[in-house]
Design a protein around this motif. Structure first.
Motif, PDB file in Angstrom:
ATOM      1  N   PHE A 170       0.859  -1.142   0.024  1.00 50.48           N
ATOM      2  CA  PHE A 170      -0.115  -0.101  -0.052  1.00 50.48           C
ATOM      3  C   PHE A 170       1.095   1.172   0.198  1.00 50.48           C
ATOM      4  CE2 PHE A 170      -2.928  -3.046   2.531  1.00 50.48           C
ATOM      5  CZ  PHE A 170      -4.016  -2.982   1.428  1.00 50.48           C
ATOM      6  N   PRO A 171       0.521   2.233  -0.578  1.00 50.65           N
ATOM      7  CA  PRO A 171       1.152   3.597  -0.375  1.00 50.65           C
ATOM      8  C   PRO A 171       0.784   3.719   0.870  1.00 50.65           C
ATOM      9  CG  PRO A 171      -0.859   3.743  -2.042  1.00 50.65           C
ATOM     10  CD  PRO A 171      -0.727   2.384  -1.458  1.00 50.65           C
TER      11      PRO A 171
ATOM     12  N   VAL B 171       3.972   0.514   2.411  1.00 55.70           N
ATOM     13  CA  VAL B 171       3.665  -0.472   3.549  1.00 55.70           C
ATOM     14  C   VAL B 171       3.446  -1.868   2.702  1.00 55.70           C
ATOM     15  CG1 VAL B 171       2.447  -1.297   5.450  1.00 55.70           C
ATOM     16  CG2 VAL B 171       2.473   1.337   4.895  1.00 55.70           C
TER      17      VAL B 171
ATOM     18  N   PRO C   3      -0.656 -10.614  15.597  1.00 60.29           N
ATOM     19  CA  PRO C   3      -0.768  -9.268  16.293  1.00 60.29           C
ATOM     20  C   PRO C   3      -1.700  -8.323  15.310  1.00 60.29           C
ATOM     21  CG  PRO C   3       1.547  -9.491  16.021  1.00 60.29           C
ATOM     22  CD  PRO C   3       1.017 -10.552  15.709  1.00 60.29           C
ATOM     23  N   SER C   4      -2.130  -7.380  15.844  1.00 53.39           N
ATOM     24  CA  SER C   4      -2.993  -6.321  14.959  1.00 53.39           C
ATOM     25  C   SER C   4      -1.975  -5.696  14.076  1.00 53.39           C
ATOM     26  CB  SER C   4      -3.712  -5.275  16.012  1.00 53.39           C
ATOM     27  OG  SER C   4      -4.167  -4.450  15.333  1.00 53.39           O
ATOM     28  N   GLY C   5      -2.342  -5.530  12.995  1.00 49.70           N
ATOM     29  CA  GLY C   5      -1.539  -4.835  11.878  1.00 49.70           C
ATOM     30  C   GLY C   5      -0.689  -5.833  11.150  1.00 49.70           C
ATOM     31  N   CYS C   6      -0.672  -7.075  11.350  1.00 47.81           N
ATOM     32  CA  CYS C   6       0.423  -8.000  10.786  1.00 47.81           C
ATOM     33  C   CYS C   6      -0.097  -8.487   9.566  1.00 47.81           C
ATOM     34  CB  CYS C   6       0.572  -9.262  11.600  1.00 47.81           C
ATOM     35  SG  CYS C   6      -0.943 -10.261  11.634  1.00 47.81           S
ATOM     36  N   GLY C   7      -1.392  -8.153   8.985  1.00 39.58           N
ATOM     37  CA  GLY C   7      -1.584  -8.376   7.525  1.00 39.58           C
ATOM     38  C   GLY C   7      -2.610  -9.610   7.386  1.00 39.58           C
ATOM     39  N   LYS C   8      -3.387  -9.855   8.642  1.00 34.02           N
ATOM     40  CA  LYS C   8      -4.254 -10.808   8.226  1.00 34.02           C
ATOM     41  C   LYS C   8      -5.533 -10.547   7.509  1.00 34.02           C
ATOM     42  CE  LYS C   8      -4.991 -10.769  12.856  1.00 34.02           C
ATOM     43  NZ  LYS C   8      -4.126  -9.540  13.456  1.00 34.02           N
ATOM     44  N   SER C   9      -6.081  -9.270   7.785  1.00 36.25           N
ATOM     45  CA  SER C   9      -7.138  -8.812   7.055  1.00 36.25           C
ATOM     46  C   SER C   9      -6.847  -8.615   5.405  1.00 36.25           C
ATOM     47  CB  SER C   9      -7.674  -7.469   7.592  1.00 36.25           C
ATOM     48  OG  SER C   9      -8.279  -7.804   8.893  1.00 36.25           O
ATOM     49  N   THR C  10      -5.513  -8.134   5.216  1.00 37.90           N
ATOM     50  CA  THR C  10      -5.089  -7.874   3.995  1.00 37.90           C
ATOM     51  C   THR C  10      -5.371  -9.177   3.251  1.00 37.90           C
ATOM     52  OG1 THR C  10      -3.921  -6.013   4.908  1.00 37.90           O
ATOM     53  CG2 THR C  10      -3.256  -6.792   2.498  1.00 37.90           C
TER      54      THR C  10
ATOM     55  N   ARG D 201       0.371   5.501   4.511  1.00 30.78           N
ATOM     56  CA  ARG D 201      -0.646   6.611   4.900  1.00 30.78           C
ATOM     57  C   ARG D 201      -0.105   7.709   5.255  1.00 30.78           C
ATOM     58  NH1 ARG D 201      -4.299   2.055   7.903  1.00 30.78           N
ATOM     59  NH2 ARG D 201      -5.574   1.655   6.424  1.00 30.78           N
TER      60      ARG D 201
ATOM     61  N   ALA E 106       1.845  -4.890   3.520  1.00 28.73           N
ATOM     62  CA  ALA E 106       0.973  -5.396   4.171  1.00 28.73           C
ATOM     63  C   ALA E 106       1.158  -7.025   4.181  1.00 28.73           C
ATOM     64  CB  ALA E 106      -0.238  -5.099   3.843  1.00 28.73           C
TER      65      ALA E 106
HETATM   66  P1  ADP Z   1      -4.475  -7.010  10.652  1.00 25.22           P
HETATM   67  O1  ADP Z   1      -5.781  -7.321   9.992  1.00 25.22           O
HETATM   68  O2  ADP Z   1      -3.497  -8.142  10.998  1.00 25.22           O
HETATM   69  O3  ADP Z   1      -4.648  -6.076  11.842  1.00 25.22           O
HETATM   70  P2  ADP Z   1      -4.051  -5.480   8.103  1.00 25.22           P
HETATM   71  O4  ADP Z   1      -4.286  -6.510   7.297  1.00 25.22           O
HETATM   72  O5  ADP Z   1      -5.430  -4.771   8.277  1.00 25.22           O
HETATM   73  O6  ADP Z   1      -3.694  -6.045   9.526  1.00 25.22           O
HETATM   74  O7  ADP Z   1      -3.098  -4.321   7.770  1.00 25.22           O
HETATM   75  C1  ADP Z   1      -1.683  -4.851   7.758  1.00 25.22           C
HETATM   76  C2  ADP Z   1      -0.826  -3.424   7.383  1.00 25.22           C
HETATM   77  O8  ADP Z   1      -1.319  -2.760   6.171  1.00 25.22           O
HETATM   78  C3  ADP Z   1      -1.087  -2.418   8.413  1.00 25.22           C
HETATM   79  O9  ADP Z   1       0.344  -1.661   8.758  1.00 25.22           O
HETATM   80  C4  ADP Z   1      -2.012  -1.342   7.763  1.00 25.22           C
HETATM   81  O10 ADP Z   1      -1.903  -0.316   8.450  1.00 25.22           O
HETATM   82  C5  ADP Z   1      -1.624  -1.587   6.471  1.00 25.22           C
HETATM   83  N1  ADP Z   1      -2.953  -1.230   5.649  1.00 25.22           N
HETATM   84  C6  ADP Z   1      -3.930  -1.992   5.651  1.00 25.22           C
HETATM   85  N2  ADP Z   1      -4.860  -1.448   4.776  1.00 25.22           N
HETATM   86  C7  ADP Z   1      -4.290  -0.422   4.422  1.00 25.22           C
HETATM   87  C8  ADP Z   1      -4.702   0.541   3.281  1.00 25.22           C
HETATM   88  N3  ADP Z   1      -5.872   0.383   2.503  1.00 25.22           N
HETATM   89  N4  ADP Z   1      -3.881   1.514   2.822  1.00 25.22           N
HETATM   90  C9  ADP Z   1      -2.565   1.786   3.569  1.00 25.22           C
HETATM   91  N5  ADP Z   1      -2.070   0.748   4.569  1.00 25.22           N
HETATM   92  C10 ADP Z   1      -2.933  -0.314   4.713  1.00 25.22           C
END
Ligand code: ADP
Ligand code: MG
Length: 366
Positions: free
Chosen positions: A12-13, A23, A44-51, A15, A25
């Motif tokens: 991701f670009p 970033v 942990p939160s922010g590790c890339g699970k949702s992505t 933020r 992800a």
């Molecule tokens: P998790 O679900 O494990 O908490 P995410 O997959 O949501 O983590 O996010 C992984 C990383 O990617 C984080 O650093 C988050 O800030 C970044 N990120 C997620 N979505 C975006 C986006 N649309 N633009 C920029 N950065 C993003």
């Protein structure tokens, strides 16, 4: 349906506009998820699970790499064309519709030969409602349901089209502790009954460990380890994974090896003939301690906490990286324990050594 991630990366670009660097992800994720399995995506939160989940669902497109369902490359497919069911943390039910209408909703979009009559849709919705055990509430509005029931409706809605892959993103986070426990068992049962390949995202290690066929532990977008929950717990590849799994957590010590012996402070605790001399992080699982009058490890007893069948012994040791260590001991072994000093021997299989710089596991059993 097997799901293949083939060198999947998502950047991701940043933020923070001042930072030019992307970033990452998800970084170079490769894994073949076996057909019909339940996979826990953990970290942990922010590790890339949702992505990762959103890449599989098609809500996001990878920067590089491919995603396959079976042998079909779905990388460029929209979510609607992948045949997925999605459940998020917030149930996102339609508030003005009844439970039945919510569950039927995805069926209303079917066209052509798949188009269903209203009676057929209702029958299908009832079948799925029975599967997730909310058939008694078909005519209620979401606001008239508990959080756990609402989440079941969301799961039913995700299942009603019989997706090829079911994706759940922290589905239990809004539920209280007891409902979380119950609903995770439900998800397990539903997954087994339907046989749908399911990917379940959570930051809660216990949740992932308890119902997954395999867990994937992630950190900063990078997969650390994949394996059966017990295997990863017993055989962590690095200090991060060792610390992330287990409650109470693994106890970490500053240790050293000299002439094939492992020392924690002054205590010579274990023979490790294959390990080179040097200093190490030493992880000891709470169940790795045994109380022995002549045990090689000397600790200062701080407290004994009874937790039903087991007893948690809290003690201090000069080499421990935290104020106290925690040992889980059989209740009968702690009878009459009140002296200040307590002595332990260690179960070798519960002791892990890690390189101090890379934090990668150093094998003791070569
Ligand atoms: P998790 O679900 O494990 O908490 P995410 O997959 O949501 O983590 O996010 C992984 C990383 O990617 C984080 O650093 C988050 O800030 C970044 N990120 C997620 N979505 C975006 C986006 N649309 N633009 C920029 N950065 C993003
Ligand atoms: Mg997330």
């Amino acid at each position: 349906m097997k799901v293949v991630l083939d060198h999947v990366t998502k950047a991701f670009p940043n933020r923070n506009k001042k930072l030019k660097q992307d970033v990452i992800a998800v970084s170079d994720f490769t894994y073949e998820i076996p057909d019909g399995s339940l996979i826990g995506l953990l970290g942990p939160s922010g590790c890339g699970k949702s992505t990762t989940l959103n890449l599989i669902s098609g809500l996001l497109t990878p920067t590089s790499g491919r995603i396959l369902f079976g042998d079909e490359d779905v990388t460029d497919f929209s979510p609607e064309h992948r045949g997925i069911g999605l459940v998020f943390q917030n149930y996102a039910l339609y508030p003005h519709m009844t439970v039945a209408e919510n569950i039927m909703f995805p069926l209303g979009n079917l066209r052509g030969k798949d188009k269903m009559s209203r009676a057929e849709m209702r029958r299908k919705a009832e079948e799925i409602a029975a599967l997730v055990q909310i058939e008694a509430y078909m005519d209620r509005k979401p606001s008239e349901l508990s959080g756990g029931q609402q989440q079941r409706v969301a799961i039913a809605r995700a299942l009603v089209k019989m997706p090829r892959v079911l994706l759940l993103d922290e589905p239990l986070s809004n539920l209280d502790a007891r409902l979380r426990l119950q609903t995770r068992e439900e998800i397990h049962r539903i997954q087994r009954q339907t046989g749908i390949t399911t990917i379940f995202v959570t930051h809660d290690q216990e949740e992932a460990m308890s119902i997954s066929d395999a867990i994937v532990v992630m950190r900063d977008g990078v997969v650390q380890q994949i394996g059966a929950p017990q295997q990863v717990y017993n055989d962590p590849c690095n200090l991060f994974v060792a610390k992330f799994l287990g409650t109470p957590p693994i106890n970490v010590f500053d240790g050293s090896v000299s002439d094939g012996a492992l020392y924690l402070g002054e205590d010579r605790v274990l023979d490790v003939p294959c390990v080179p001399d040097g200093t190490y992080y030493v992880g000891i699982r709470p169940e790795g301690f045994e109380i022995r009058a002549d045990g090689p490890m000397h600790a200062a007893l701080s407290a004994i906490e009874v937790m039903g069948r087991d007893v948690s012994v809290v003690a201090a040791h000069p080499a421990c990286t935290t104020d106290t260590l925690r040992a889980i001991i059989d209740a009968d072994e702690t009878v009459g324990l009140h002296a200040n000093e307590i002595r332990f021997s260690l179960k070798p299989s519960k002791v892990c050594l890690f390189d101090r710089r890379t934090e990668i596991r150093v094998r003791t059993d070569k």
